[in-house]
Structures are given as C-alpha cells and as structure tokens.
Design an enzyme around this catalytic site. Sequence first.
Site, mmCIF file in Angstrom:
data_model
loop_
_atom_site.group_PDB
_atom_site.id
_atom_site.type_symbol
_atom_site.label_atom_id
_atom_site.label_comp_id
_atom_site.label_asym_id
_atom_site.label_seq_id
_atom_site.Cartn_x
_atom_site.Cartn_y
_atom_site.Cartn_z
ATOM 1 N N SER A 158 0.843 -1.202 0.000
ATOM 2 C CA SER A 158 0.000 0.000 0.000
ATOM 3 C C SER A 158 0.874 1.247 0.000
ATOM 4 O O SER A 158 1.612 1.510 0.961
ATOM 5 C CB SER A 158 -0.903 0.046 1.241
ATOM 6 O OG SER A 158 -1.459 1.343 1.359
ATOM 7 N N HIS A 184 -0.987 -1.247 -4.457
ATOM 8 C CA HIS A 184 -2.283 -0.834 -3.905
ATOM 9 C C HIS A 184 -2.210 0.653 -3.573
ATOM 10 O O HIS A 184 -1.297 1.103 -2.882
ATOM 11 C CB HIS A 184 -2.567 -1.657 -2.640
ATOM 12 C CG HIS A 184 -3.941 -1.495 -2.078
ATOM 13 N ND1 HIS A 184 -5.041 -2.157 -2.570
ATOM 14 C CD2 HIS A 184 -4.391 -0.728 -1.052
ATOM 15 C CE1 HIS A 184 -6.112 -1.822 -1.854
ATOM 16 N NE2 HIS A 184 -5.736 -0.964 -0.943
ATOM 17 N N ASP A 234 -4.264 3.669 -1.844
ATOM 18 C CA ASP A 234 -5.411 3.968 -0.972
ATOM 19 C C ASP A 234 -5.838 5.423 -1.109
ATOM 20 O O ASP A 234 -5.147 6.324 -0.657
ATOM 21 C CB ASP A 234 -5.030 3.673 0.484
ATOM 22 C CG ASP A 234 -5.136 2.198 0.778
ATOM 23 O OD1 ASP A 234 -4.161 1.621 1.288
ATOM 24 O OD2 ASP A 234 -6.184 1.620 0.471
ATOM 25 N N MET A 284 -8.340 8.438 -0.230
ATOM 26 C CA MET A 284 -9.250 8.849 0.846
ATOM 27 C C MET A 284 -9.696 10.293 0.616
ATOM 28 O O MET A 284 -8.868 11.142 0.291
ATOM 29 C CB MET A 284 -8.532 8.745 2.190
ATOM 30 C CG MET A 284 -8.058 7.335 2.478
ATOM 31 S SD MET A 284 -7.136 7.277 4.033
ATOM 32 C CE MET A 284 -6.656 5.557 4.020
ATOM 33 N N HIS A 299 -7.904 1.686 -4.538
ATOM 34 C CA HIS A 299 -8.975 1.470 -3.553
ATOM 35 C C HIS A 299 -9.546 2.832 -3.179
ATOM 36 O O HIS A 299 -8.895 3.624 -2.499
ATOM 37 C CB HIS A 299 -8.340 0.768 -2.331
ATOM 38 C CG HIS A 299 -9.221 0.623 -1.142
ATOM 39 N ND1 HIS A 299 -8.707 0.379 0.114
ATOM 40 C CD2 HIS A 299 -10.578 0.694 -0.988
ATOM 41 C CE1 HIS A 299 -9.706 0.288 0.991
ATOM 42 N NE2 HIS A 299 -10.838 0.472 0.337
ATOM 43 N N MET A 321 -11.771 5.087 -1.160
ATOM 44 C CA MET A 321 -12.556 5.259 0.070
ATOM 45 C C MET A 321 -13.147 6.668 0.016
ATOM 46 O O MET A 321 -12.667 7.618 0.656
ATOM 47 C CB MET A 321 -11.645 5.074 1.286
ATOM 48 C CG MET A 321 -11.177 3.627 1.458
ATOM 49 S SD MET A 321 -9.797 3.423 2.582
ATOM 50 C CE MET A 321 -8.418 3.585 1.424
ATOM 51 N N MET A 327 -12.156 -5.299 4.496
ATOM 52 C CA MET A 327 -11.310 -4.430 5.329
ATOM 53 C C MET A 327 -11.090 -5.095 6.670
ATOM 54 O O MET A 327 -12.056 -5.520 7.320
ATOM 55 C CB MET A 327 -11.975 -3.071 5.520
ATOM 56 C CG MET A 327 -12.022 -2.211 4.270
ATOM 57 S SD MET A 327 -10.402 -1.940 3.528
ATOM 58 C CE MET A 327 -9.596 -0.959 4.808
ATOM 59 N N GLY A 329 -9.246 4.340 6.884
ATOM 60 C CA GLY A 329 -8.904 5.739 7.164
ATOM 61 C C GLY A 329 -7.435 5.932 7.482
ATOM 62 O O GLY A 329 -6.854 6.956 7.129
ATOM 63 N N GLY A 367 -3.373 3.937 7.971
ATOM 64 C CA GLY A 367 -2.508 2.770 7.986
ATOM 65 C C GLY A 367 -2.018 2.536 9.409
ATOM 66 O O GLY A 367 -2.273 3.341 10.309
ATOM 67 N N GLY A 368 -1.330 1.429 9.611
ATOM 68 C CA GLY A 368 -0.693 1.153 10.895
ATOM 69 C C GLY A 368 -1.636 0.784 12.027
ATOM 70 O O GLY A 368 -1.267 0.839 13.197
ATOM 71 N N ASP A 392 -7.039 -5.967 3.813
ATOM 72 C CA ASP A 392 -6.366 -4.671 3.856
ATOM 73 C C ASP A 392 -6.495 -4.086 5.251
ATOM 74 O O ASP A 392 -7.598 -3.752 5.683
ATOM 75 C CB ASP A 392 -7.044 -3.759 2.815
ATOM 76 C CG ASP A 392 -6.455 -2.364 2.752
ATOM 77 O OD1 ASP A 392 -6.888 -1.600 1.872
ATOM 78 O OD2 ASP A 392 -5.581 -2.026 3.565
ATOM 79 N N GLY A 393 -5.323 -4.046 5.939
ATOM 80 C CA GLY A 393 -5.333 -3.398 7.254
ATOM 81 C C GLY A 393 -4.748 -4.301 8.330
ATOM 82 O O GLY A 393 -5.327 -5.338 8.636
ATOM 83 N N GLY A 394 -3.587 -3.883 8.834
ATOM 84 C CA GLY A 394 -2.963 -4.652 9.922
ATOM 85 C C GLY A 394 -2.362 -5.964 9.462
ATOM 86 O O GLY A 394 -2.209 -6.910 10.237
ATOM 87 N N GLY A 422 0.931 -2.131 4.299
ATOM 88 C CA GLY A 422 1.586 -0.826 4.226
ATOM 89 C C GLY A 422 2.717 -0.760 5.246
ATOM 90 O O GLY A 422 3.900 -0.880 4.919
#
Length: 233
Positions: free
Chosen positions: A21, A46, A48, A50, A79, A81, A150, A155, A157-158, A185-187, A207
């Site tokens: 990401s 990827h 992201d 937003m 992606h 959002m 998700m 909203g 990363g991390g 996607d996420g964590g 990411g």
Amino acid sequence: MVISGSNPWGRLNSGPLIAPSLLACDFARVGEQVDAVVAAGAEVLHVDIMDGHFVPNLSMGPGFVKSIRAFTDCPLDVHIMVSDPLYFAERFADAGADSVTFHIEAADKPREIIDLLRCRGLGVGVSVKPTTQAGAIDGIIQDVDLVLVMTVEPGYGGQKFMEDQLPKIERIRSVLRPEQRLQVDGGINPITAARCASAGADVFVAGANIFGSSNIAEAITLLQNVVTEKIDK
Ligand code: DX5
Ligand code: ZN
C-alpha cells in the site's frame, strides 16, 4: 469510450499476491520505493484513496496515480474510500488505474460503477468495511473480479488487525468463483496474513509492515512465503 485500463486480475499469477500500500510509503521517495517493492517481487501496487469524508483522512488524488502510471507498468490497484465512487472511478480510470475497488457503503448505484469500469477495461473490486455484513454485496458479488474485506476501520494505515473479520472472509470465499480474488487490507503482517490466507484470502495489502521495515525486500519475501505456504496446503 476509451479502453484505458488492463484488468490485471486475470493475467497475474493465480497464486497469492502481496500488494504494497503506497499510503505507507515515504511520499518524498515514492519512485525509489515503488522500484524497491517491484524489484522485491510485488506484482501489484495498492493505492489507498481517501476523500476526508467517507473516511476521516485525506490521501492522494488522480494526479498521484497519473505520476505513478508514468513511472511504472506494475498494475495499479486503486482502492477508493470516497463518498462519490461513480465520479472518482472515472477519474482514476482516466489517471491510469488498472483496477478500481469501491465501497458498497458509498455506492447507491453499484452496477453503474461496475459497468463504467468494465467499459474502460479495468478490473472491478468491491469493498466492505468491518461493520458491513457480507450479505451487503450479494447483489453484485458475481460481477466483480475482487472483494476487499477491510480488516481495519478504513482511514489510516498502521492500525491493529481486526480478527473478528475472519468469519466474513470465510463466508465470502465460500461463494466466490475460483478465479475471483479475495483481498484483505489493514494490519497485515506475517502472522495476520497467515490467518487470512487460511480463511480464504489471496491478495494481501500491506503498508506499515512493508514500508515500515528496514528491509523492504525481506518484508515482502516473508509475507509471500507465509501466504504461499498456507495456500498451497
Ligand atoms: C486503511 C488503509 C490501510 C492501508 C494498509 O484505510 O487502507 O489498511 O492500506 O495499512 P497497514 O498495512 O499499514 O495496516
Ligand atoms: Zn486499501
């Protein structure tokens, strides 16, 4: 209508894919970091997007994607959002995306978005937030190339991986055709990626785990090995 994208999902290897990401990269060194992840074997990037409205953060826009498109031929998995996915699906197709994933929660006419992307020759993904039930995409799931589950509240990363999304991954995988992709996607790190792979995911957005690492190549290789080992079982 200009055919602009080239749907990557059918032509990439059908095995598990790591999708770095770019939200997590050093924006002062994007080109260098894109080169690093592609050299390390990443087959898709990827991006992201937003809008500060659908999610409480603002990231990059079509101009960023246009620059990355000119810099690399690595497939761009965008992606969005955003609260107006129909408008931005076209903007990012114009900017050079190869695939666009929109959120079902923001799409009052999802079929219009799918038709637009198909006309442009792009890959089509739909995403569900953690609080959205899998059933929300029943009406269109057969018509997309990819479903993005998700594993954090979108909203930022991390964030910490939400393991309560694992049953949703299993449920969605059970109704997808073999060639359809299930992205998370996420964590995502080697431990959470393995759990998602066991549940049925085969595209892994990461990411912080990649761009926060002191050795990007090692981070990607470790993720790839972990998910390949799980999925080949
Ligand atoms: C959330 C973003 C993040 C990002 C990856 O809206 O979509 O999930 O891509 O974040 P990491 O891998 O750093 O958790
Ligand atoms: Zn994403």
